[in-house]
Scaffold this active site. Structure first.
Site, mmCIF file in Angstrom:
data_model
loop_
_atom_site.group_PDB
_atom_site.id
_atom_site.type_symbol
_atom_site.label_atom_id
_atom_site.label_comp_id
_atom_site.label_asym_id
_atom_site.label_seq_id
_atom_site.Cartn_x
_atom_site.Cartn_y
_atom_site.Cartn_z
ATOM 1 N N PHE A 69 0.808 -1.236 0.000
ATOM 2 C CA PHE A 69 0.000 0.000 0.000
ATOM 3 C C PHE A 69 0.834 1.275 0.000
ATOM 4 C CE2 PHE A 69 0.762 -0.242 4.585
ATOM 5 C CZ PHE A 69 0.988 1.097 4.883
ATOM 6 N N LYS B 259 -0.972 -6.753 -9.722
ATOM 7 C CA LYS B 259 -2.033 -6.894 -8.722
ATOM 8 C C LYS B 259 -1.725 -5.835 -7.671
ATOM 9 C CE LYS B 259 -2.908 -8.312 -5.079
ATOM 10 N NZ LYS B 259 -3.234 -7.307 -4.050
ATOM 11 N N SER C 241 4.971 -7.211 3.290
ATOM 12 C CA SER C 241 5.468 -7.586 4.617
ATOM 13 C C SER C 241 6.250 -8.903 4.550
ATOM 14 C CB SER C 241 4.286 -7.717 5.578
ATOM 15 O OG SER C 241 3.356 -8.623 5.034
ATOM 16 N N CYS D 225 9.505 1.457 3.814
ATOM 17 C CA CYS D 225 10.363 0.327 4.184
ATOM 18 C C CYS D 225 11.772 0.818 4.480
ATOM 19 C CB CYS D 225 10.366 -0.722 3.099
ATOM 20 S SG CYS D 225 11.168 -0.151 1.615
ATOM 21 N N GLU E 166 8.730 -4.733 13.382
ATOM 22 C CA GLU E 166 8.450 -3.603 12.476
ATOM 23 C C GLU E 166 7.167 -2.920 12.935
ATOM 24 O OE1 GLU E 166 7.169 -4.438 8.361
ATOM 25 O OE2 GLU E 166 8.423 -2.764 7.725
#
Ligand code: NAD
Length: 493
Positions: A152, A176, A230, A285, A386
């Site tokens: 996202f 996708k 993730s 990230c 995280e």
């Protein structure tokens, strides 16, 4: 009634066969901006896209590279011309500020630009006379249908780590997008449909979640998968991809540390670190999350970071002067707030608590203001989890050696940075730290498009990364040809 987003398959907009949907929501105010198909039947949509892509590949693979890159030159201009509209879409569905949205698009455009050089990067290698009368050469050929599954947090950029390279090297492609932020790619595909003259089926977009992904993973005509998201899902994609015989590159999560040496420049270091930790509300990230001020200046750095974090202007990213937007979903906000509490329970001290924040006019938004937790135990859980939110973990380690040891014990290896004027310390850091992206006096060590977007340990599964030459290699397979032309076959010409 709000329209359900369509898939783009074989050069046409088609409704999903799946009738269950999920709302796409603006995280600053919970306004529903679209509905996206999500459910078992999205797997059927994916199968249609794979067949279309495969047919397109059978023709596209033989088109000369020089011709294959021509649409990319045009794509670059199209993205540039519509940058502001796309950036607004990103802010509306993803929450980051308008400037941050423009920034990510710039990197997308740079990737298109670099892929335009595919005819150089993808050149054959040739050795004449490896033995008398024998020549050998290596060519790179496309793989076939390649798919990408994206997260996202960079809806406008991450697909471009892959798409331009895949098609420049002769593959057909399926995206996708994340079901949380599908409208950015929807708009980009509308532009591609209207303004680019690509063969039908060459690029496709299928909405959905796990069901669409599983169809991609399991289909024999799909040859390669690029994933960003993730760590748990990255591991799943990597192992399933291997099981079904695919080439896979899977980027995962992160917990990025920054070491501040006593000789670092306070003003510059503070500004850069605050931007790294709180940029995109910590949902990058490459966001720094563990800050390690070493030596005598620890107190000064802590005070400076605290003061600057406190002054960060939080709100809706399209409003003037806003420096930080909301986090992506209500669930995400809840998760981050729970993790902050876990940090307190582990013995951390909250220097700045961004929970229970309300922003005027955006009372329903998923806002958390900058948070700082100090003194977490180095072997505790939170320092190795995280958070993916605007939370700085300040920890106490006195020496560079111990800092490197701490960093290398962590399970992630996406990015690590050091702030110093000392060349030897910087050199030691870059040599010894086990992470794929290293920053020296840099807070977000994001590789430009011609370099691979690296990542080590649990931050990456695979071999070749996205962007640049790595992407060219990922999307091609080598073929070595050895030819003998015996001397006694010679004749006069
Ligand atoms: P996510 O893993 O939840 O989702 C990523 C994609 O995987 C989405 O398209 C989603 O539909 C799909 N997906 C989710 N669950 C799945 C499942 N069980 N099976 C198959 N597909 C599934 O990630 P996110 O929340 O969208 O993004 C945030 C994460 O991405 C963070 O961990 C962040 O560190 C990571 N990230 C990594 C990089 C990198 O380069 N290493 C870059 C950006 C984001």
């Amino acid at each position: 009634m709000m329209e359900v987003l369509k898939n783009y398959i074989n050069g046409k907009w088609v409704s999903s066969v799946c009738t269950t949907t999920k709302n796409v929501v603006n995280p600053a105010n919970q306004e529903i901006t679209a509905k996206v198909p999500l459910g078992l039947e999205t797997g059927q949509d994916m199968q249609h896209a794979i067949e279309a892509a495969h047919n397109a590949y059978l023709v596209w693979k033989d088109v000369p590279t020089m011709k294959r890159v021509q649409p990319l030159f045009k794509l670059k201009t199209i993205l540039e011309n519509h940058k502001e509209i796309i950036a607004r879409l990103i802010t509306n569905e993803c929450g980051k500020t308008f400037a941050e949205s423009l920034g990510e698009l710039q990197r997308a455009i740079e990737n298109v630009e670099v892929a335009c050089g595919a005819y150089v990067m993808n050149q054959s290698e040739f050795s004449e006379n490896i033995a008398i009368g024998i020549d050998e050469f290596m060519i790179r050929q496309p793989l076939g249908v390649c798919g990408c599954i994206t997260p996202f947090n960079f809806p406008g950029m991450i697909p471009f780590w892959f798409l331009p390279y895949a098609i420049a090297t002769g593959n057909a492609f399926i995206i996708k997008p994340s079901e949380k932020v599908p409208t950015t790619m929807q708009y980009i595909f509308e532009l591609i449909d209207k303004e680019l003259d690509l063969p039908e089926g060459l690029v496709n977009m299928v909405h959905g979640g796990k069901d669409a992904v599983d169809a991609l993973l399991q289909h024999p005509k799909v040859k390669a998968i690029s994933f960003v998201g993730s760590t748990n899902v990255a591991k799943y994609i990597y192992t399933q991809g291997a099981k079904y015989g695919k080439r896979v590159q899977a980027q995962g999560g992160a917990k990025n540390p920054i070491v501040i040496m006593p000789d670092a420049d306070i003003e510059m270091t503070t500004k850069i670190i605050i931007d790294s930790v709180y940029g995109c509300a910590g949902q990058r990230c490459l966001a720094a999350s563990v800050i390690i001020p070493t030596g005598d200046n620890k107190r000064d750095f802590t005070a400076s970071l605290l003061e600057t974090a406190r002054s960060r202007k939080v709100g809706f990213g399209l409003e003037e002067g806003i420096e930080m937007g909301p986090v992506i979903t209500i669930e995400s906000k809840q998760r981050i707030e729970n993790l902050i509490q876990e940090g307190v329970n582990e013995g951390g001290k909250l220097l700045l608590d961004g929970r229970n924040t309300t922003i005027k006019n955006y009372e329903k938004g998923n806002f958390i203001t900058p948070t700082i937790i100090e003194g977490l135990p180095v072997n505790g859980k939170l320092l190795h989890t995280e958070i993916f939110g605007p939370v700085m973990n300040l920890i106490n380690i006195d020496k560079l050696d111990q800092s490197i040891e701490f960093i290398n014990k962590g399970k992630y290896g996406n990015m690590a940075c050091i702030f110093t004027r000392d060349g030897l310390a910087a050199r030691k850091f870059r040599n010894e730290v086990m992470a794929g992206n290293i920053g020296i006096n840099i807070g977000v060590a994001a590789p430009v498009a011609q370099f691979p977007f690296s990542g080590w340990k649990d931050s990456f599964f695979g071999d070749l990364h996205g962007q640049g030459r790595h992407a060219i290699e990922f999307f091609t397979q080598t073929k070595v040809v050895i030819e003998r032309w015996p001397k006694n076959w010679s004749r006069k010409f």
